[in-house]
Design a protein around this motif. Sequence first.
Motif, PDB file in Angstrom:
ATOM      1  N   PRO A 142      34.826 -71.758   5.570  1.00 17.01           N
ATOM      2  CA  PRO A 142      35.205 -71.942   4.166  1.00 17.01           C
ATOM      3  C   PRO A 142      34.011 -71.700   3.246  1.00 17.01           C
ATOM      4  O   PRO A 142      32.886 -72.090   3.554  1.00 17.01           O
ATOM      5  CB  PRO A 142      35.649 -73.411   4.116  1.00 17.01           C
ATOM      6  CG  PRO A 142      36.083 -73.716   5.513  1.00 17.01           C
ATOM      7  CD  PRO A 142      35.160 -72.928   6.396  1.00 17.01           C
ATOM      8  N   GLU A 143      34.276 -71.054   2.109  1.00 21.50           N
ATOM      9  CA  GLU A 143      33.216 -70.761   1.148  1.00 21.50           C
ATOM     10  C   GLU A 143      33.628 -71.074  -0.283  1.00 21.50           C
ATOM     11  O   GLU A 143      32.866 -70.837  -1.220  1.00 21.50           O
ATOM     12  CB  GLU A 143      32.816 -69.278   1.246  1.00 21.50           C
ATOM     13  CG  GLU A 143      33.963 -68.330   0.936  1.00 21.50           C
ATOM     14  CD  GLU A 143      33.597 -66.861   1.126  1.00 21.50           C
ATOM     15  OE1 GLU A 143      32.682 -66.586   1.950  1.00 21.50           O
ATOM     16  OE2 GLU A 143      34.209 -66.017   0.456  1.00 21.50           O
ATOM     17  N   SER A 144      34.815 -71.628  -0.469  1.00 20.54           N
ATOM     18  CA  SER A 144      35.282 -71.962  -1.814  1.00 20.54           C
ATOM     19  C   SER A 144      34.534 -73.175  -2.346  1.00 20.54           C
ATOM     20  O   SER A 144      34.073 -74.027  -1.590  1.00 20.54           O
ATOM     21  CB  SER A 144      36.786 -72.247  -1.800  1.00 20.54           C
ATOM     22  OG  SER A 144      37.081 -73.319  -0.933  1.00 20.54           O
ATOM     23  N   GLN A 145      34.432 -73.225  -3.671  1.00 22.02           N
ATOM     24  CA  GLN A 145      33.779 -74.367  -4.296  1.00 22.02           C
ATOM     25  C   GLN A 145      34.586 -75.643  -4.063  1.00 22.02           C
ATOM     26  O   GLN A 145      34.036 -76.714  -3.859  1.00 22.02           O
ATOM     27  CB  GLN A 145      33.615 -74.110  -5.795  1.00 22.02           C
ATOM     28  CG  GLN A 145      32.839 -75.188  -6.535  1.00 22.02           C
ATOM     29  CD  GLN A 145      32.820 -74.941  -8.026  1.00 22.02           C
ATOM     30  OE1 GLN A 145      33.849 -75.048  -8.696  1.00 22.02           O
ATOM     31  NE2 GLN A 145      31.662 -74.600  -8.557  1.00 22.02           N
ATOM     32  N   ALA A 146      35.908 -75.528  -4.111  1.00 22.85           N
ATOM     33  CA  ALA A 146      36.792 -76.673  -3.905  1.00 22.85           C
ATOM     34  C   ALA A 146      37.223 -76.733  -2.446  1.00 22.85           C
ATOM     35  O   ALA A 146      37.594 -75.721  -1.847  1.00 22.85           O
ATOM     36  CB  ALA A 146      38.016 -76.576  -4.809  1.00 22.85           C
ATOM     37  N   ASN A 147      37.156 -77.924  -1.878  1.00 25.15           N
ATOM     38  CA  ASN A 147      37.656 -78.161  -0.525  1.00 25.15           C
ATOM     39  C   ASN A 147      38.194 -79.582  -0.493  1.00 25.15           C
ATOM     40  O   ASN A 147      37.487 -80.521  -0.860  1.00 25.15           O
ATOM     41  CB  ASN A 147      36.548 -77.988   0.512  1.00 25.15           C
ATOM     42  CG  ASN A 147      37.098 -77.843   1.922  1.00 25.15           C
ATOM     43  OD1 ASN A 147      38.159 -78.366   2.236  1.00 25.15           O
ATOM     44  ND2 ASN A 147      36.367 -77.139   2.778  1.00 25.15           N
ATOM     45  N   PHE A 148      39.438 -79.728  -0.084  1.00 25.51           N
ATOM     46  CA  PHE A 148      40.128 -80.996  -0.280  1.00 25.51           C
ATOM     47  C   PHE A 148      40.039 -81.873   0.964  1.00 25.51           C
ATOM     48  O   PHE A 148      39.401 -81.516   1.953  1.00 25.51           O
ATOM     49  CB  PHE A 148      41.572 -80.715  -0.690  1.00 25.51           C
ATOM     50  CG  PHE A 148      41.640 -79.932  -1.978  1.00 25.51           C
ATOM     51  CD1 PHE A 148      41.617 -80.576  -3.195  1.00 25.51           C
ATOM     52  CD2 PHE A 148      41.672 -78.544  -1.955  1.00 25.51           C
ATOM     53  CE1 PHE A 148      41.640 -79.854  -4.380  1.00 25.51           C
ATOM     54  CE2 PHE A 148      41.697 -77.810  -3.126  1.00 25.51           C
ATOM     55  CZ  PHE A 148      41.679 -78.465  -4.350  1.00 25.51           C
ATOM     56  N   ASP A 166      31.658 -69.169 -12.045  1.00 25.59           N
ATOM     57  CA  ASP A 166      32.102 -70.101 -11.005  1.00 25.59           C
ATOM     58  C   ASP A 166      32.069 -71.546 -11.516  1.00 25.59           C
ATOM     59  O   ASP A 166      31.576 -72.452 -10.860  1.00 25.59           O
ATOM     60  CB  ASP A 166      31.235 -69.968  -9.758  1.00 25.59           C
ATOM     61  CG  ASP A 166      31.851 -70.691  -8.558  1.00 25.59           C
ATOM     62  OD1 ASP A 166      33.056 -71.010  -8.616  1.00 25.59           O
ATOM     63  OD2 ASP A 166      31.134 -70.942  -7.571  1.00 25.59           O
ATOM     64  N   GLU A 167      32.596 -71.737 -12.743  1.00 24.39           N
ATOM     65  CA  GLU A 167      32.633 -73.074 -13.333  1.00 24.39           C
ATOM     66  C   GLU A 167      34.076 -73.573 -13.361  1.00 24.39           C
ATOM     67  O   GLU A 167      35.020 -72.827 -13.139  1.00 24.39           O
ATOM     68  CB  GLU A 167      32.036 -73.056 -14.737  1.00 24.39           C
ATOM     69  CG  GLU A 167      32.770 -72.147 -15.730  1.00 24.39           C
ATOM     70  CD  GLU A 167      34.072 -72.742 -16.213  1.00 24.39           C
ATOM     71  OE1 GLU A 167      34.087 -73.917 -16.608  1.00 24.39           O
ATOM     72  OE2 GLU A 167      35.092 -72.023 -16.203  1.00 24.39           O
ATOM     73  N   THR A 168      34.241 -74.861 -13.640  1.00 30.63           N
ATOM     74  CA  THR A 168      35.590 -75.431 -13.657  1.00 30.63           C
ATOM     75  C   THR A 168      35.940 -76.074 -14.995  1.00 30.63           C
ATOM     76  O   THR A 168      37.119 -76.204 -15.310  1.00 30.63           O
ATOM     77  CB  THR A 168      35.732 -76.499 -12.556  1.00 30.63           C
ATOM     78  OG1 THR A 168      34.727 -77.513 -12.746  1.00 30.63           O
ATOM     79  CG2 THR A 168      35.569 -75.886 -11.174  1.00 30.63           C
ATOM     80  N   LEU A 169      34.934 -76.476 -15.793  1.00 35.01           N
ATOM     81  CA  LEU A 169      35.198 -77.242 -17.013  1.00 35.01           C
ATOM     82  C   LEU A 169      36.043 -76.461 -18.008  1.00 35.01           C
ATOM     83  O   LEU A 169      37.057 -76.964 -18.505  1.00 35.01           O
ATOM     84  CB  LEU A 169      33.882 -77.678 -17.661  1.00 35.01           C
ATOM     85  CG  LEU A 169      34.014 -78.512 -18.949  1.00 35.01           C
ATOM     86  CD1 LEU A 169      34.785 -79.802 -18.678  1.00 35.01           C
ATOM     87  CD2 LEU A 169      32.637 -78.807 -19.537  1.00 35.01           C
ATOM     88  N   MET A 195      39.818 -68.344  -6.807  1.00 32.84           N
ATOM     89  CA  MET A 195      39.945 -67.762  -8.140  1.00 32.84           C
ATOM     90  C   MET A 195      41.386 -67.305  -8.395  1.00 32.84           C
ATOM     91  O   MET A 195      41.920 -67.477  -9.493  1.00 32.84           O
ATOM     92  CB  MET A 195      38.990 -66.574  -8.295  1.00 32.84           C
ATOM     93  CG  MET A 195      37.522 -66.958  -8.312  1.00 32.84           C
ATOM     94  SD  MET A 195      37.057 -68.045  -9.678  1.00 32.84           S
ATOM     95  CE  MET A 195      36.805 -69.608  -8.812  1.00 32.84           C
ATOM     96  N   SER A 196      42.027 -66.725  -7.388  1.00 35.11           N
ATOM     97  CA  SER A 196      43.418 -66.281  -7.573  1.00 35.11           C
ATOM     98  C   SER A 196      44.335 -67.468  -7.829  1.00 35.11           C
ATOM     99  O   SER A 196      45.250 -67.393  -8.654  1.00 35.11           O
ATOM    100  CB  SER A 196      43.892 -65.494  -6.352  1.00 35.11           C
ATOM    101  OG  SER A 196      44.069 -66.346  -5.221  1.00 35.11           O
TER     102      SER A 196
END
Length: 289
Positions: free
Chosen positions: A21-27, A148-151, A99-100
């Motif tokens: 995994p390389e995504s910023q979000a991981n649950f 690669d931000e979320t705010l 991102m998608s």
Amino acid sequence: MNIFTSQCYPDIPKPPAWGAPESQANFCEEDYIITSYIAEFVNTLTNLTYIIYAIHGLRRLRGNSGGPFSFLGFPYWGLAAVGICSGYFHGTLKYHSQMSDELSMLVATGLVLHRVLTFDGTPAYRRNGAVILLGILIPISVYHCVADETLVHVMTFGVMIVAIGVKTRQLVRLRIKDSDVRMKVRKLERFGACCAGLGFFLWNIDLHFCPTLTKLKRRIGLPFGMLLELHGWWHVLTAICAYIFMALTEYLTSDNLALGDRIEEGFVWPVRAVLRDVKGNENQKKKER
């Protein structure tokens, strides 16, 4: 075999078919714990809720002017895109799939917002509204992907959701004259908002209490431990909320709002039950007159 017998979670995850995994979000759901081909098994499968509701929405439009590819159908296509892109993200946990997923949320919300703001305008007004909305969302989306931000993404999404909610309440007040019908529709609207609120609450528990949840899931075992994958419940509950507001948008912005026969035809739970009740209420009043 006893179907109520739980099995232990594997101690070692399966080798990831799509790479690490390389995504910023991981649950909170453990990665590749069920199969090598799906990173987060429950979080991936629960996205089918979006797709199922989208299919029902598009099927309802068959036979109407323009059909599923009409102005009314765009929000449901957006809902299907959310289900597909979110499933792709949770299944692979890659940066591009994240991102998608996040961009599909903006697209689907933007389509509903465009509908409620421009439904009673001329074709030129609708086109201009689409250009303005795209002029706002495209730069925000580009910035979100590059930085690669979320705010900014979350703020934009939140503002659009609030705008849809405010406009929907205005349409209920302006387009529905019967007070009893208005009350029933408002209850449906509040139910949708409560689903979103509960989903957000569960998502935050999943986020902030992950170690405790993981221990509890492992203690319960498979398959019942899957019920504690709370981000998956976020998918289910927000899909219900999205369908309610998309169906209400279709209902409130249609030319034939005048509660004719078979008004509930093609809608599914929970919208169908409310509109059937609305039609029954309307028919009863006609008999009383």
